[in-house]
Design a protein around this motif. Sequence first.
Motif, PDB file in Angstrom:
ATOM      1  N   HIS A  86     100.659  64.142  72.381  1.00  0.00           N
ATOM      2  CA  HIS A  86      99.749  63.950  71.253  1.00  0.00           C
ATOM      3  C   HIS A  86      98.605  64.615  71.537  1.00  0.00           C
ATOM      4  N   ARG A  87      98.041  64.528  72.893  1.00  0.00           N
ATOM      5  CA  ARG A  87      96.631  64.857  73.276  1.00  0.00           C
ATOM      6  C   ARG A  87      96.741  66.501  73.028  1.00  0.00           C
ATOM      7  N   ARG A  88      98.012  67.028  73.813  1.00  0.00           N
ATOM      8  CA  ARG A  88      98.141  68.579  73.892  1.00  0.00           C
ATOM      9  C   ARG A  88      98.021  69.043  72.279  1.00  0.00           C
ATOM     10  N   ALA A  89      98.831  68.499  71.359  1.00  0.00           N
ATOM     11  CA  ALA A  89      98.695  68.984  70.189  1.00  0.00           C
ATOM     12  C   ALA A  89      97.225  68.710  69.472  1.00  0.00           C
ATOM     13  N   GLU A  90      96.307  67.788  69.913  1.00  0.00           N
ATOM     14  CA  GLU A  90      95.157  67.692  69.262  1.00  0.00           C
ATOM     15  C   GLU A  90      94.243  68.815  69.902  1.00  0.00           C
ATOM     16  N   LYS A  91      94.445  69.167  71.227  1.00  0.00           N
ATOM     17  CA  LYS A  91      93.683  70.238  71.564  1.00  0.00           C
ATOM     18  C   LYS A  91      94.024  71.535  70.998  1.00  0.00           C
ATOM     19  N   ALA A  92      95.375  71.976  70.788  1.00  0.00           N
ATOM     20  CA  ALA A  92      95.751  73.038  70.041  1.00  0.00           C
ATOM     21  C   ALA A  92      95.143  73.112  68.650  1.00  0.00           C
ATOM     22  N   ALA A  93      95.116  72.194  67.910  1.00  0.00           N
ATOM     23  CA  ALA A  93      94.668  72.109  66.703  1.00  0.00           C
ATOM     24  C   ALA A  93      93.159  72.141  66.620  1.00  0.00           C
ATOM     25  N   GLY A  94      92.436  71.720  67.491  1.00  0.00           N
ATOM     26  CA  GLY A  94      90.921  72.045  67.848  1.00  0.00           C
ATOM     27  C   GLY A  94      90.350  70.478  67.743  1.00  0.00           C
ATOM     28  N   LYS A  95      89.254  70.465  68.318  1.00  0.00           N
ATOM     29  CA  LYS A  95      88.495  69.068  68.440  1.00  0.00           C
ATOM     30  C   LYS A  95      88.200  68.559  67.004  1.00  0.00           C
ATOM     31  N   GLU A  96      87.921  69.369  65.988  1.00  0.00           N
ATOM     32  CA  GLU A  96      87.440  69.117  64.695  1.00  0.00           C
ATOM     33  C   GLU A  96      88.443  68.422  63.932  1.00  0.00           C
ATOM     34  N   ARG A  97      89.706  68.565  64.350  1.00  0.00           N
ATOM     35  CA  ARG A  97      90.852  67.841  63.637  1.00  0.00           C
ATOM     36  C   ARG A  97      90.958  66.441  63.774  1.00  0.00           C
ATOM     37  N   ALA A  98      91.153  65.691  62.687  1.00  0.00           N
ATOM     38  CA  ALA A  98      91.504  64.546  62.908  1.00  0.00           C
ATOM     39  C   ALA A  98      92.628  64.186  63.697  1.00  0.00           C
ATOM     40  N   ALA A  99      92.901  62.863  64.409  1.00  0.00           N
ATOM     41  CA  ALA A  99      94.072  62.811  65.214  1.00  0.00           C
ATOM     42  C   ALA A  99      95.444  62.724  64.488  1.00  0.00           C
ATOM     43  N   ASN A 100      95.425  62.283  63.233  1.00  0.00           N
ATOM     44  CA  ASN A 100      96.663  62.343  62.514  1.00  0.00           C
ATOM     45  C   ASN A 100      96.588  63.311  61.382  1.00  0.00           C
ATOM     46  N   SER A 101      96.008  64.628  61.525  1.00  0.00           N
ATOM     47  CA  SER A 101      95.893  65.540  60.709  1.00  0.00           C
ATOM     48  C   SER A 101      97.204  66.123  60.610  1.00  0.00           C
ATOM     49  N   PHE A 102      97.535  66.750  59.557  1.00  0.00           N
ATOM     50  CA  PHE A 102      98.991  67.591  59.281  1.00  0.00           C
ATOM     51  C   PHE A 102      99.229  68.505  60.502  1.00  0.00           C
ATOM     52  N   GLU A 103      98.232  69.328  61.255  1.00  0.00           N
ATOM     53  CA  GLU A 103      98.242  70.361  62.110  1.00  0.00           C
ATOM     54  C   GLU A 103      98.709  69.499  63.371  1.00  0.00           C
ATOM     55  N   VAL A 104      98.061  68.484  63.913  1.00  0.00           N
ATOM     56  CA  VAL A 104      98.305  67.680  65.105  1.00  0.00           C
ATOM     57  C   VAL A 104      99.962  67.230  64.980  1.00  0.00           C
ATOM     58  N   VAL A 105     100.012  66.350  64.000  1.00  0.00           N
ATOM     59  CA  VAL A 105     101.357  66.024  63.819  1.00  0.00           C
ATOM     60  C   VAL A 105     102.559  67.099  63.587  1.00  0.00           C
ATOM     61  N   ALA A 106     102.407  68.452  63.164  1.00  0.00           N
ATOM     62  CA  ALA A 106     103.149  69.454  63.162  1.00  0.00           C
ATOM     63  C   ALA A 106     103.275  69.829  64.542  1.00  0.00           C
ATOM     64  N   ARG A 107     102.325  70.241  65.212  1.00  0.00           N
ATOM     65  CA  ARG A 107     102.439  70.733  66.422  1.00  0.00           C
ATOM     66  C   ARG A 107     102.983  69.834  67.699  1.00  0.00           C
TER      67      ARG A 107
END
Length: 423
Positions: A86-107
Amino acid sequence: MPLTDTAIRKTKPGPKPRKLYDAKGLYLLLRPDGSRWWRWKYRRPVTGKENTLSLGVYPDTGLADARAKRDEARKLLANGVDPGEHRRAEKAAGKERAANSFEVVAREWIAKQKSGWVESHASRIELRLKNDVFPWLGGRPVADIGARELLTTLNRVVDRGAVESAHRILQNCSQVFRYAIITARADRNPAEDLRGALPPVKPTHRAAITQPKRIGELLRAIDAYKGSLVTKCALRLAPHVFLRPGELRQAEWEEFDLDVAEWNIPPEKMKMRSAHLVPLSTQALAILREIEPLTGGGKYVFPSARTADRPMSDNAVLAALRRMGFSKDEMSGHGFRAMARTVLDEVLNVRPDYIEHQLAHAVKDPNGRAYNRTAHLHERVLMMQEWGDYLDILKAGDNVVPFRKKGDKDSSRIAIAARRRDT
């Protein structure tokens, strides 16, 4: 006993790292240089393997903050989400993304599935979402995305004429939403509301030469090819093994046993994720023996022209076919598979299940069990040799094997051998 701020401040560093334990897997790692790092120990939800998550540096992250971060990670773990992924997905999506954003969940979903995918398949999915979904929906909370918003995004792909891509993107988005539901970050899948909303995909067939006379012309053109020996040998081997282009170009020498005349492809390289055995005809062996002095000292049978550490490019065979004068409407890299399937069935009258199994399709017996990689091996060895011999006949321009009537079971050596075994 749980840690206290007083105990942390009073503990001095020693010559070796020390662990000051709190509770529920949380501890403070005290290093000889005096730095203090919060760590949380947990077990991955699927594999059960132990893992460690960094929660910050003391005193910037105090004891209360470290415990709060641990509790957040425990909630993710309770829902089947690996906090590290989950943390790696958040980093890949960028710090500005919400923790449960579509991109974070998708990654996160991609990271979880990658081990079961062929590398090229994973790359295609990631690229589709990155180019056509993330710019518009990536930052949106996955639970807030509705069917209308998703359709608007998909229609941008449809409008540029990529209808098939739009259908594939819809399928991938549906998988992401299902993962979000499973991990308690969404309640429903809006992709399910879009069934029938996209224009239908017009069926297309990859170009293939299946007429015996034209096959002979193609084989003679390959023999006359003036490009690199690596590309030429890949072109020559392709009709003899009729694998998918990616499976052919990623062939590794360690997978071959030339003395036994077998090519054993591991499951991770196959589209259906099952190990595949390719019996090698004498013609295929001759091609491999020819290229062995050039590339046999490396990993790949057909390495890249730039570096031996990578296989040849996706487009090498396709570009060579174009250089030889075969248009995209005549022949493709996948066309060697259709060529073999058609001619083995209609000309050499081989049993369809032998052909389908050698094509690495999901063939099942009448009881529903999938055949293993050695099923009908004797018949497939005969089939591959008969196919190699027939290609030699066509290449010589002497097509002496006529089209046979469907159902004439005794018209090929494979059928005759199978009948003898049965009796």
